[in-house]
Design an enzyme around this catalytic site. Sequence first.
Site, short mmCIF file in Angstrom:
data_model
loop_
_atom_site.label_atom_id
_atom_site.label_comp_id
_atom_site.label_asym_id
_atom_site.label_seq_id
_atom_site.Cartn_x
_atom_site.Cartn_y
_atom_site.Cartn_z
N PHE A 196 1.99 5.72 -31.59
CA PHE A 196 1.92 7.16 -31.39
C PHE A 196 3.28 7.83 -31.60
CE2 PHE A 196 -1.85 8.08 -28.27
CZ PHE A 196 -2.65 8.39 -29.35
N GLU A 197 3.26 9.01 -32.20
CA GLU A 197 4.43 9.91 -32.26
C GLU A 197 5.68 9.21 -32.78
OE1 GLU A 197 4.93 12.21 -28.68
OE2 GLU A 197 2.78 12.40 -28.41
#
Length: 614
Positions: A430-431
């Site tokens: 994620f991210e």
Amino acid sequence: MTTKPDPASLIDTSKMSEGERAALEMAEESRDWRAISGFAGALFTGAPDFRRLCPFPEQPAEDRNEGDRFLEKLGAFLRDRCDPDEIDRSGEIPDEVIAGLAGLGAFGIKIPREFGGLGLSQTNYSRAAMLLGWHCGNITALLSAHQSIGVPQPLIVFGTNEQKRKYLPLCAAGGISAFALTERDVGSDPARMQTEAVREGDYWVLNGEKIWCTNGLKARSIIVMARTPQPDKPNATTAFIVETGWPGVEIVVRCHFMGLRALYNCVMHFRNVRVPHANVVHQEGKGLKVALTTLNTGRLTLPAACVGAMKRCLEIAAGWSAERIQWGQAIGKHAAIASKLADMAADAFATEAMVRYVSALVDADKSADIRIEAAMAKLWGTEAAWRVISDTMQVRGGRGYETAGSLARRGESPDPVERMLRDSRINTIFEGSSEIMRLFIAREAMDPHLRRGARALDSRLPLMERARAGLKAAAFYAWWYPSRYLPLPARVPSGMDPALVRDMRGIARKSRRLSRAVFHAMVRYGPKLDRRQLLLGRLVDLGTELFAMSCACSRAASEPAGADDPSSRQAIEIARFLCARGRRRIDALFRDVRKAPDGQGYRLAQRLLKTEKC
């Protein structure tokens, strides 16, 4: 007045392919061009100033009390009205849970009060993420994607007053938002983006497809990144606020994953969607800048949530280790298990220290340069959490692998280790994946050297200009490099526990060694260093380990003083263990910087690729 340097003046792109050049120039154009000024960046230059870190920032009493009031209500709601195992089984967050969270203000924690939010600090937002991470990954993802990368954060930083007045009250009231960047062939390379917006008067016509839009199924508004080519910048991107109720916005399919089974993630199509020009966020062509700046602060949510998950794992593992008897004693008495408990405590303590420190920087100055610190917290914290949860499953054995529901039906403690393992695996992706985080941090860490020496190596420049740049760089490094062998003052504040002072001085010594290793790598590989990704990753891991150790020592020193104070002594003991472990990791990384068989592994991989093609 400081002016922004031309990215082309720092990195020679003349020998790159068209795709490499486009990706690099786009990334360089969107970087925060300010010279690195924080504590973490100085670790790579061998000059850490612990006065930036000490005393450890203490949350003001009024701000803490305000956060306590919200966290008490949020904690009670999660305990009484949210069943994370049922959410996992059904793949849905009940509407009444979403409505209850909205009623608490959980969708507008950082949104200013004037726009209907709670207006809480970054520190209190991080504390809320810790609480959510302890309880339920799915709700954490819902609220985090909405506030950290959805509409609120970009508008708080870049939005016009009109945009804020229109959208922030809706977001604060529970109008869920999302972020749309990724495409089928676009992950961390936005130069390949295909979604495009074309200006037609006061509107933009948007066409394209986005995948993995977290919250997309529930969102009322989305930040959409699209190409908006300009004559001199064919890969320019712009960020738009798009409402999902507009004609042409279509949810194609819901995506399902190994974990976070109630993640409202989808593929979205945009067909001739007319977006008002007033919905451009920041400026035309500055979309990647919006995305990267948003992520600088937004990334803190993940390690904060990981702190909560790690604390719960430590609670589960420690309880089981005291209760479970094998070979005549509790398994926690066995060294193999005891070492895991110590690692869990150290990882949770250090990650929380990093999150609290960086959150305090944001609260002290909204424009603070936290790009390296936030990325390090994300990289170190998410990888630490994965180890902690994996070790918790190992400690619990078969009961860790068994679902909470099955355990409950057998009359055993329904510890959700299996669910937490599935939910946590995405955190290192994620991210910004761990690999991308290492390259991002490496680019920022190398920036001081690039600013001084890149022009001397740039084959595009006239020979005399390169020679002048080389002489100027040589004059600087003639004193800088030898100084990194000298026992420079560590700038450790007085009044700290003597053991922590020794550890911090040791960090300063390792930092000087790291600065020499960075310089050696740049001299040895020159412009080709960017292709030595494993080497860069090790250099980043060295700096990140030093940052974690530094934050942990500073936090431990801030605990109530007194030899008889158990919280103080335990904090110091944890920090000292973390430093001892960190020194061993650092020594191993330095060995690998010199001797790892990277080339041999790369050649093997290429042969395997050829075999697969056959």
